[in-house]
Structures are given as C-alpha cells and as structure tokens.
Design a protein around this motif. Sequence first.
Motif, short mmCIF file in Angstrom:
data_model
loop_
_atom_site.label_atom_id
_atom_site.label_comp_id
_atom_site.label_asym_id
_atom_site.label_seq_id
_atom_site.Cartn_x
_atom_site.Cartn_y
_atom_site.Cartn_z
N ILE A 150 -51.62 7.90 -2.09
CA ILE A 150 -51.19 8.15 -0.89
C ILE A 150 -49.75 8.09 -1.38
CG2 ILE A 150 -48.94 6.54 0.01
CD1 ILE A 150 -51.69 5.22 1.12
N SER A 166 -47.63 12.19 -2.24
CA SER A 166 -46.10 12.87 -1.72
C SER A 166 -45.74 13.79 -2.23
CB SER A 166 -45.22 11.61 -1.11
OG SER A 166 -44.87 10.91 -3.02
N ALA A 211 -41.65 7.09 5.99
CA ALA A 211 -43.18 7.49 6.24
C ALA A 211 -44.37 6.69 5.60
CB ALA A 211 -43.15 8.58 6.90
N VAL A 212 -44.12 7.02 4.15
CA VAL A 212 -45.13 6.81 2.63
C VAL A 212 -44.81 5.12 2.42
CG1 VAL A 212 -44.56 7.23 0.30
CG2 VAL A 212 -44.56 8.88 1.87
N LYS A 228 -47.33 3.98 4.89
CA LYS A 228 -48.38 4.20 4.66
C LYS A 228 -48.89 3.03 3.47
CE LYS A 228 -48.83 8.48 5.88
NZ LYS A 228 -49.70 10.19 5.25
N CYS A 229 -48.20 2.71 2.59
CA CYS A 229 -48.48 1.97 1.42
C CYS A 229 -48.91 0.16 2.01
CB CYS A 229 -47.51 1.50 0.68
SG CYS A 229 -46.96 3.27 -0.30
N ASN A 256 -49.96 -0.84 5.79
CA ASN A 256 -50.72 -1.06 5.73
C ASN A 256 -52.17 -1.02 4.99
OD1 ASN A 256 -50.27 -0.62 9.02
ND2 ASN A 256 -49.50 1.36 8.13
N VAL A 257 -51.63 -0.55 3.90
CA VAL A 257 -52.24 -0.71 2.59
C VAL A 257 -52.76 -2.35 2.27
CG1 VAL A 257 -53.45 -0.69 0.94
CG2 VAL A 257 -53.03 1.44 2.14
#
Length: 295
Positions: A230, A234, A244-245, A248-249, A251-252
């Motif tokens: 991710i 980017s 936003a990045v 995403k991280c 949620n991992v």
Amino acid sequence: VTVCVLVFLLTIFGNVSAQIVENDSGQTFERNSDDILGITFSAEVRSIIAEIERKTGNEIYAEFVEHKEYRFGSSFITQEGVPVVLIDYKLDEGDQKKLEAIIVHELLHLRLTANGYPSFLFSESVNTAKGRAIDTEQSNINDVRNLIEHQIFKADMQKFGLYKYIDLAGDTADGARKDKGEESGQDDSINYARAILEYPNVKDVEEVKNIYTANKWTRPLREGEAIAGIIGASNIKTPKEAEAVFLKCLNVLYPPPSSAYAFKLTLDPKIKVYRRMIVSISRQKVPAKRRSKRN
C-alpha cells in the motif's frame, strides 16, 4: 521544565549570532544560532529549517535525551507551536555524520507536520482485547505514520545520502530472534513492512522473512507485505492523500469485525497549530435487503 522554559534558556545561552525570521503571518523573531546541536548544515537543509520556523513562527528547539533501544531521534510540534527535535544522547559523542543524518531526518518529518500532514490519535472510545487502543496500540499507528512519511520524503533521504548513515537493517531480525516462542503483534507486521520498504539490501529482508517463518509468524508476514504494498505504491502529494493511505494500512492491521463498521478520521478541534486526526470507529448504514416479489 516546560518546553517554553527550555526555549527561553536556549535563547539566552545559544549562539549570539542571530538572524531575523518572518513567519507566514508577517511576524518576525530572531533565530539565535546557525546550527542545531553543534551541526552546521548546508544551504539546502537551512532552507528546510527556515521553512519550519516560518510556518510555525517559532525557532526549533533541540536537545539530547535518552531514547529507547533502536530509536535515534524524535520530533513534534508542541501545542504552543514550538517545533522540537530530540536526539538520543549517545549520538552526542559519536559519528557526527550520523548525528547530522538523524537531525535532517527529523527535520523532514517536522516540515511535513508544519505543512499540514497529520498525526493520528486513537479516540478513547476505541477498544481492543488488550484495553483502550490509545493505551495499548497508539505506538503502532505512530509507526505507520512514520512509514508513510518516509515514503513521502524518500527522494530527499536519497538526495542527502541519509540512508548511508541511517541503516536499521538487523534491528528487526535481532528483535524477532529474541521474541521466538512469543505471540506476534501488530508491531511485528509494521517492522516487516519497514524492512521491505527501507532495507537497502534484499538479503536483510530475506533474513527477517526467514526468522518470522521460523517463529511461525504468518500473520505479520501477510500484513507486513500488504502494508508495504500500500505504502510503496502510493504517490502522496497532499495531507488528504496521506490520510487515505493511513486508513488503508489501519484496516490491514486492525480489520473491523464486519462491513458494518469502519474507521473514520475527524480533525481534532483542540489542536490549532498543527493537524491531528482522531481515529474512531463508526457504524455504517447497511442497505436493507429488498423483498422478493411473489407471484
């Protein structure tokens, strides 16, 4: 001793050769030294220092302190707007080139903060099996932020040759060996992502992977690779893109229990001099199932 008092003492006892700096509001103040912790920088780095001080309206305060193992420096902007650089005291007597590299690295972080790139803080309402996230997981999201910022100013790190002096290869491997037999955590996932993104030698990354595999840390291997993917893909140009990045991280690392829940970021209204986002969990509206018509 408060930061304000420390800044006052630095002003009194610092180098007497002052220069006038004007901030974005047109206010002026005196910079009392041309160096930071005894290091005199190139014109390009001095321009970074000037930008930070112009944006914050305060001179950078720097000090040698004791940091935890594997950590050389830290930086932040106080709620009063003072940009602060804290460097591990062991570097005071060591390699001056490494000291310079660590300071420049922290200045690059400070420049992002001064330009609106956010820090992140767990809401007190977010809980984990270990307790409140702000008490047990905050250091992990601080590390994710650092990884994202390293990606943003990676070109600067390479341009200034800082990777030559800041080589963390081996730290993750040593830590993983010591923790053999222990349950892995999100910090191990972040450390593997850091190895993938920042270790210059692929053999060092393979060593970490092999140790994790021997430890049977399958989740950190999977999550670390996903986070590295991710961040590595980017191309962040704005604070919003950084947010936003980060999500995403997040949620991992901390997948919500179902699609009905999602992390959200809210600007912290208590902080006026820099951007801090509060991380909370919101319940999503799930569309109602449509009833099938019977003939």
